[in-house]
Design an enzyme around this catalytic site. Structure first.
Site, PDB file in Angstrom:
ATOM      1  N   ASN A 107      -3.742   5.781  -5.011  1.00  0.00           N
ATOM      2  CA  ASN A 107      -3.176   5.025  -4.017  1.00  0.00           C
ATOM      3  C   ASN A 107      -3.986   5.371  -2.665  1.00  0.00           C
ATOM      4  O   ASN A 107      -4.497   6.470  -2.462  1.00  0.00           O
ATOM      5  CB  ASN A 107      -1.777   5.193  -4.073  1.00  0.00           C
ATOM      6  N   HIS A 109      -3.294   5.634   1.358  1.00  0.00           N
ATOM      7  CA  HIS A 109      -1.960   5.759   2.182  1.00  0.00           C
ATOM      8  C   HIS A 109      -2.637   6.158   3.480  1.00  0.00           C
ATOM      9  O   HIS A 109      -3.443   6.913   3.556  1.00  0.00           O
ATOM     10  CB  HIS A 109      -1.131   6.863   1.512  1.00  0.00           C
ATOM     11  N   SER A 136      -5.173   8.970   3.320  1.00  0.00           N
ATOM     12  CA  SER A 136      -5.576   9.834   2.115  1.00  0.00           C
ATOM     13  C   SER A 136      -5.756   8.781   1.014  1.00  0.00           C
ATOM     14  O   SER A 136      -5.106   8.123   0.946  1.00  0.00           O
ATOM     15  CB  SER A 136      -4.403  10.890   2.108  1.00  0.00           C
ATOM     16  N   ASP A 145       4.103   8.714  -2.453  1.00  0.00           N
ATOM     17  CA  ASP A 145       3.279   9.146  -1.800  1.00  0.00           C
ATOM     18  C   ASP A 145       3.111  10.620  -1.782  1.00  0.00           C
ATOM     19  O   ASP A 145       2.668  11.252  -1.094  1.00  0.00           O
ATOM     20  CB  ASP A 145       3.162   8.847  -0.184  1.00  0.00           C
TER      21      ASP A 145
HETATM   22  C1  GAR Z   1      -4.120  -0.240   4.177  1.00  0.00           C
HETATM   23  O1  GAR Z   1      -4.024   0.371   5.621  1.00  0.00           O
HETATM   24  C2  GAR Z   1      -3.494   0.923   3.253  1.00  0.00           C
HETATM   25  O2  GAR Z   1      -3.796   2.348   3.667  1.00  0.00           O
HETATM   26  C3  GAR Z   1      -1.872   0.557   3.458  1.00  0.00           C
HETATM   27  O3  GAR Z   1      -1.665  -0.754   3.668  1.00  0.00           O
HETATM   28  C4  GAR Z   1      -3.112  -1.179   4.087  1.00  0.00           C
HETATM   29  C5  GAR Z   1      -3.441  -2.335   3.224  1.00  0.00           C
HETATM   30  O4  GAR Z   1      -4.681  -3.020   3.814  1.00  0.00           O
HETATM   31  N1  GAR Z   1      -1.164   1.250   2.546  1.00  0.00           N
HETATM   32  C6  GAR Z   1      -0.055   1.542   2.632  1.00  0.00           C
HETATM   33  O5  GAR Z   1       0.727   1.520   3.530  1.00  0.00           O
HETATM   34  C7  GAR Z   1       0.628   2.259   1.228  1.00  0.00           C
HETATM   35  N2  GAR Z   1       1.820   2.855   1.620  1.00  0.00           N
HETATM   36  P1  GAR Z   1      -5.562  -3.771   3.109  1.00  0.00           P
HETATM   37  O6  GAR Z   1      -4.531  -5.053   2.286  1.00  0.00           O
HETATM   38  O7  GAR Z   1      -6.457  -4.770   4.320  1.00  0.00           O
HETATM   39  O8  GAR Z   1      -6.331  -3.262   2.098  1.00  0.00           O
END
Ligand code: GAR
Length: 210
Positions: A107, A109, A136, A145
């Protein structure tokens, strides 16, 4: 070649970074499917545009999380992925559905874990007065997480930063981080052994900044 599934809930820019790296021959993996809990996720459209198989399962039709996740991971299993990448997949996975997959799910995060598991990570880093923030990539375990971290990226928090400005500056770093971690796994350099990340076969508890 490593068979990769990517799970998205929204925009899919991290997915796009993987698609682009494969197309540019900078990443030697086969993205075999993109799955989502949101039928309208932009990430699904990006996958379709790249000719990648997709599926979406709407949780609304299911009585509970366990039943939904069991079916979701059954669908995923039909594509026989070696690695499942959660790239903005905004669901906590039922432990029973996840259990057979542990070690094969990572994942991304948007925080320097173990800081700020969960949501609103940029706002929480700002509220805490942190000097640095980051993202991360970690192996997914039953703890939210909380699984072992493979690698991180970081950046300085500047005066006047807002959650949005932090998110915007972090995103391209996230893309680089995710590409790097998937490449390491494809190369057999990184793996989960027990509860620890092994790099070149040696346990390592302090994740590198890339
Ligand atoms: C990213 O910033 C990722 O790190 C976060 O969602 C966004 C997705 O962007 N993930 C989380 O918050 C997971 N808990 P994207 O759809 O443009 O890749």
């Amino acid at each position: 070649m490593l068979r990769v599934a990517v799970l998205v809930s929204g925009r899919g820019s991290n997915l796009q970074a993987l698609i682009d790296a494969v197309a540019a021959k900078e990443l030697a993996v086969d993205i075999v499917v993109v799955g989502s809990n949101k039928v309208a996720a932009e990430g699904l459209r990006r996958a379709e545009a790249a000719g990648i198989a997709t599926f979406a399962l709407d949780p609304a039709g299911y009585a509970d999380r366990a039943g939904y996740d069991r079916e979701f991971f059954e669908r995923l299993g039909e594509y026989a992925p070696d690695l499942v990448v959660l790239a903005g997949f905004m669901r906590v996975i039922d432990p029973a559905a996840l259990a057979p997959w542990i070690g094969r799910v990572i994942n991304i995060h948007p925080s320097l874990l173990p800081k700020y598991a969960g949501l609103k990570t940029h706002a929480r880093a700002l509220a805490a007065g942190d000097a640095r923030h980051g993202a991360s990539v970690h192996y997914v375990t039953a703890e939210l997480d909380g699984g072992p971290v493979i690698a991180q990226v970081d950046l300085a928090i500047e005066p006047g930063d807002t959650p949005d400005s932090l998110a915007t500056r972090l995103l391209p770093l996230e893309h680089r981080l995710l590409r790097q971690c998937v490449a390491w796994i494809a190369d057999g350099k990184v793996a989960l052994a027990g509860e620890r990340v092994h790099v070149d076969g040696v346990a390592r508890d302090v994740p590198p900044l890339v």
